[in-house]
Design a protein around this motif. Structure first.
Motif, PDB file in Angstrom:
ATOM      1  N   ALA A 115       0.818  -1.210   0.000  1.00 24.82           N
ATOM      2  CA  ALA A 115       0.000   0.000   0.000  1.00 24.82           C
ATOM      3  C   ALA A 115       0.851   1.259   0.000  1.00 24.82           C
ATOM      4  CB  ALA A 115      -0.940  -0.003   1.210  1.00 24.82           C
ATOM      5  N   VAL A 116       1.990   1.235   0.675  1.00 23.31           N
ATOM      6  CA  VAL A 116       2.883   2.403   0.677  1.00 23.31           C
ATOM      7  C   VAL A 116       3.389   2.674  -0.732  1.00 23.31           C
ATOM      8  CG1 VAL A 116       5.182   3.180   1.396  1.00 23.31           C
ATOM      9  CG2 VAL A 116       3.578   2.333   3.089  1.00 23.31           C
ATOM     10  N   GLY A 117       3.838   1.630  -1.435  1.00 18.02           N
ATOM     11  CA  GLY A 117       4.298   1.819  -2.797  1.00 18.02           C
ATOM     12  C   GLY A 117       3.207   2.348  -3.711  1.00 18.02           C
ATOM     13  N   TRP A 118       1.994   1.806  -3.561  1.00 19.13           N
ATOM     14  CA  TRP A 118       0.871   2.276  -4.371  1.00 19.13           C
ATOM     15  C   TRP A 118       0.525   3.716  -4.046  1.00 19.13           C
ATOM     16  CZ3 TRP A 118      -1.844   0.792  -8.507  1.00 19.13           C
ATOM     17  CH2 TRP A 118      -3.069   1.415  -8.739  1.00 19.13           C
ATOM     18  N   LEU A 119       0.547   4.049  -2.752  1.00 15.54           N
ATOM     19  CA  LEU A 119       0.213   5.418  -2.324  1.00 15.54           C
ATOM     20  C   LEU A 119       1.181   6.426  -2.915  1.00 15.54           C
ATOM     21  CD1 LEU A 119      -1.410   7.326  -0.363  1.00 15.54           C
ATOM     22  CD2 LEU A 119       0.372   6.831   1.329  1.00 15.54           C
ATOM     23  N   VAL A 120       2.475   6.138  -2.816  1.00 17.89           N
ATOM     24  CA  VAL A 120       3.489   7.083  -3.297  1.00 17.89           C
ATOM     25  C   VAL A 120       3.397   7.239  -4.810  1.00 17.89           C
ATOM     26  CG1 VAL A 120       5.965   7.484  -3.532  1.00 17.89           C
ATOM     27  CG2 VAL A 120       5.038   6.665  -1.362  1.00 17.89           C
ATOM     28  N   TYR A 121       3.303   6.138  -5.519  1.00 21.81           N
ATOM     29  CA  TYR A 121       3.327   6.233  -6.984  1.00 21.81           C
ATOM     30  C   TYR A 121       2.034   6.806  -7.553  1.00 21.81           C
ATOM     31  CZ  TYR A 121       4.429   5.109 -11.802  1.00 21.81           C
ATOM     32  OH  TYR A 121       4.687   5.200 -13.144  1.00 21.81           O
ATOM     33  N   SER A 122       0.905   6.446  -6.962  1.00 19.22           N
ATOM     34  CA  SER A 122      -0.367   6.938  -7.495  1.00 19.22           C
ATOM     35  C   SER A 122      -0.552   8.431  -7.276  1.00 19.22           C
ATOM     36  CB  SER A 122      -1.536   6.170  -6.860  1.00 19.22           C
ATOM     37  OG  SER A 122      -1.571   6.396  -5.458  1.00 19.22           O
ATOM     38  N   THR A 140       2.217  10.665  -6.841  1.00 20.70           N
ATOM     39  CA  THR A 140       3.351  11.441  -7.369  1.00 20.70           C
ATOM     40  C   THR A 140       3.688  11.075  -8.808  1.00 20.70           C
ATOM     41  OG1 THR A 140       5.014   9.855  -6.591  1.00 20.70           O
ATOM     42  CG2 THR A 140       4.329  11.574  -5.043  1.00 20.70           C
ATOM     43  N   HIS A 141       3.346   9.853  -9.216  1.00 16.05           N
ATOM     44  CA  HIS A 141       3.694   9.342 -10.544  1.00 16.05           C
ATOM     45  C   HIS A 141       5.194   9.471 -10.807  1.00 16.05           C
ATOM     46  CE1 HIS A 141      -0.551   8.962 -11.524  1.00 16.05           C
ATOM     47  NE2 HIS A 141      -0.732  10.194 -11.085  1.00 16.05           N
ATOM     48  N   SER A 142       5.964   9.310  -9.736  1.00 17.74           N
ATOM     49  CA  SER A 142       7.415   9.426  -9.836  1.00 17.74           C
ATOM     50  C   SER A 142       8.060   8.102  -9.439  1.00 17.74           C
ATOM     51  CB  SER A 142       7.929  10.554  -8.929  1.00 17.74           C
ATOM     52  OG  SER A 142       9.339  10.537  -8.857  1.00 17.74           O
ATOM     53  N   ALA A 143       8.741   7.491 -10.392  1.00 16.89           N
ATOM     54  CA  ALA A 143       9.466   6.257 -10.087  1.00 16.89           C
ATOM     55  C   ALA A 143      10.623   6.534  -9.142  1.00 16.89           C
ATOM     56  CB  ALA A 143       9.974   5.610 -11.377  1.00 16.89           C
ATOM     57  N   LEU A 144      11.194   7.744  -9.236  1.00 20.78           N
ATOM     58  CA  LEU A 144      12.305   8.103  -8.356  1.00 20.78           C
ATOM     59  C   LEU A 144      11.862   8.158  -6.901  1.00 20.78           C
ATOM     60  CD1 LEU A 144      15.203   9.056  -7.858  1.00 20.78           C
ATOM     61  CD2 LEU A 144      14.412  11.397  -8.332  1.00 20.78           C
ATOM     62  N   LEU A 145      10.735   8.819  -6.640  1.00 19.05           N
ATOM     63  CA  LEU A 145      10.234   8.904  -5.263  1.00 19.05           C
ATOM     64  C   LEU A 145       9.819   7.533  -4.741  1.00 19.05           C
ATOM     65  CD1 LEU A 145       8.136  12.201  -5.378  1.00 19.05           C
ATOM     66  CD2 LEU A 145      10.377  11.825  -4.305  1.00 19.05           C
ATOM     67  N   LEU A 146       9.248   6.717  -5.604  1.00 23.18           N
ATOM     68  CA  LEU A 146       8.889   5.362  -5.197  1.00 23.18           C
ATOM     69  C   LEU A 146      10.129   4.584  -4.780  1.00 23.18           C
ATOM     70  CD1 LEU A 146       6.893   3.003  -4.936  1.00 23.18           C
ATOM     71  CD2 LEU A 146       7.235   2.566  -7.385  1.00 23.18           C
ATOM     72  N   GLY A 147      11.191   4.705  -5.555  1.00 18.95           N
ATOM     73  CA  GLY A 147      12.436   4.033  -5.205  1.00 18.95           C
ATOM     74  C   GLY A 147      13.046   4.565  -3.925  1.00 18.95           C
ATOM     75  N   LEU A 148      12.971   5.893  -3.707  1.00 20.76           N
ATOM     76  CA  LEU A 148      13.538   6.483  -2.496  1.00 20.76           C
ATOM     77  C   LEU A 148      12.791   6.024  -1.248  1.00 20.76           C
ATOM     78  CD1 LEU A 148      14.294  10.155  -3.637  1.00 20.76           C
ATOM     79  CD2 LEU A 148      15.947   8.342  -3.118  1.00 20.76           C
ATOM     80  N   VAL A 149      11.463   5.933  -1.337  1.00 16.89           N
ATOM     81  CA  VAL A 149      10.686   5.475  -0.186  1.00 16.89           C
ATOM     82  C   VAL A 149      10.999   4.015   0.116  1.00 16.89           C
ATOM     83  CG1 VAL A 149       8.359   5.029   0.655  1.00 16.89           C
ATOM     84  CG2 VAL A 149       8.859   7.175  -0.517  1.00 16.89           C
ATOM     85  N   SER A 150      11.101   3.199  -0.921  1.00 18.36           N
ATOM     86  CA  SER A 150      11.457   1.792  -0.717  1.00 18.36           C
ATOM     87  C   SER A 150      12.857   1.664  -0.149  1.00 18.36           C
ATOM     88  CB  SER A 150      11.343   1.031  -2.039  1.00 18.36           C
ATOM     89  OG  SER A 150      10.028   1.070  -2.539  1.00 18.36           O
TER      90      SER A 150
END
Length: 206
Positions: free
Chosen positions: A12-19, A21-31
Motif C-alpha cells: 500500500a505504501v508503494g501504491w500510495l506514493v506512486y499513485s 506522485t507518478h514518480s518512479a524516483l520517489l517510489l524508489g527512495l521510499v522503498s
C-alpha cells in the motif's frame, strides 16, 4: 497476522506514493528508506538480542511498530500525509526492523523446550513467513481496488494488537546474559598480525 499486515502495508505504501506522485524516483527512495536502516543496523540489532532479553526487545519493537502503523494510518485517512512523511515513517520502520528481526528469529529457540522439535519450529516459521508474503499483497490488492490505501494501514495496525497480546501472555524463563566485552564488530586482535591499522582499528578493515 502481523506479517500479513506488514506485507499489506508495504504494498500500500508503494501504491500510495506512486499513485499520488507518478514518480518512479520517489517510489524508489521510499522503498530504499525502508530497507537501508535494516542493512546498516542489523549487526547492532543482533548484539542487542544477544546481550538483553529477546522477549523484552521484541515487545518494545512490536509496540513501536504498532505506533508507527497507527500514525501512518491516521495520516492517510485524515489526508494530512506527504511523501516526505511516508518516507520518514518508512525509515523509522526499517530502524525498528533492524532490532526486531534478530530478536524475533532467535526467540524461537527459547520457545522450543525440546530441541528435537526445533527443526519443526524452523519449518513452521519459514512457512509462516512465505505464506504471509503471498496472502498479504493479495489482500492488499483487494482492499486497494475497493477502498483505497487507508484500510490497508488500519488492518496492519490492528494486526500488531494480536502480537502484543500474545507476547504479554508468554511466560519465558530468563536466560543468562551473554558476555559484553566485545561489540558488534570483532576486535582487531582476533584478526591477527595482518591488521595494518593502529589499535583500535575498525574490524571491517582488518
Amino acid at each position: 497476522m502481523s506479517l500479513i499486515g506488514t506485507w499489506m502495508q508495504r504494498l500500500a505504501v508503494g501504491w500510495l506514493v506512486y499513485s499520488h506522485t507518478h514518480s518512479a524516483l520517489l517510489l524508489g527512495l521510499v522503498s530504499f528508506s525502508s530497507q537501508i536502516p535494516t542493512l546498516l543496523l542489523a549487526p547492532y540489532g543482533g548484539t542487542v538480542a544477544d546481550r538483553y532479553s529477546r522477549y523484552r526487545v521484541l515487545l518494545v519493537t512490536q509496540i513501536a511498530s504498532l505506533v508507527q502503523a497507527c500514525v501512518l494510518a491516521w495520516l492517510v485517512l485524515s489526508g494530512h500525509y506527504a511523501t516526505w512523511a511516508v518516507a520518514g515513517l518508512s525509515l523509522l520502520l526499517g530502524t525498528i526492523n533492524a532490532f526486531d528481526i534478530p530478536a524475533r528469529q532467535s526467540l524461537m529457540v527459547e520457545l522450543v523446550d525440546d530441541r528435537a522439535h526445533l527443526p519443526n519450529a524452523i519449518a513452521l516459521n519459514s512457512t509462516m513467513v512465505n505464506l504471509a508474503r503471498l496472502v498479504g499483497p493479495a489482500l492488499a490488492g483487494l482492499l486497494l481496488a475497493r477502498f483505497g490505501e487507508g484500510p490497508c494501514f488500519v488492518v496492519n495496525a490492528v494486526s500488531f494488537v494480536a502480537v502484543v497480546a500474545s507476547l504479554l501472555l508468554m511466560r519465558i524463563a530468563p536466560r543468562p546474559r551473554a558476555p559484553t566485552a566485545r561489540g558488534p564488530w570483532k576486535a582487531c586482535a582476533k584478526a591477527g598480525p595482518t591488521c595494518a591499522g593502529p589499535p583500535p582499528c575498525a574490524a571491517r578493515f582488518c
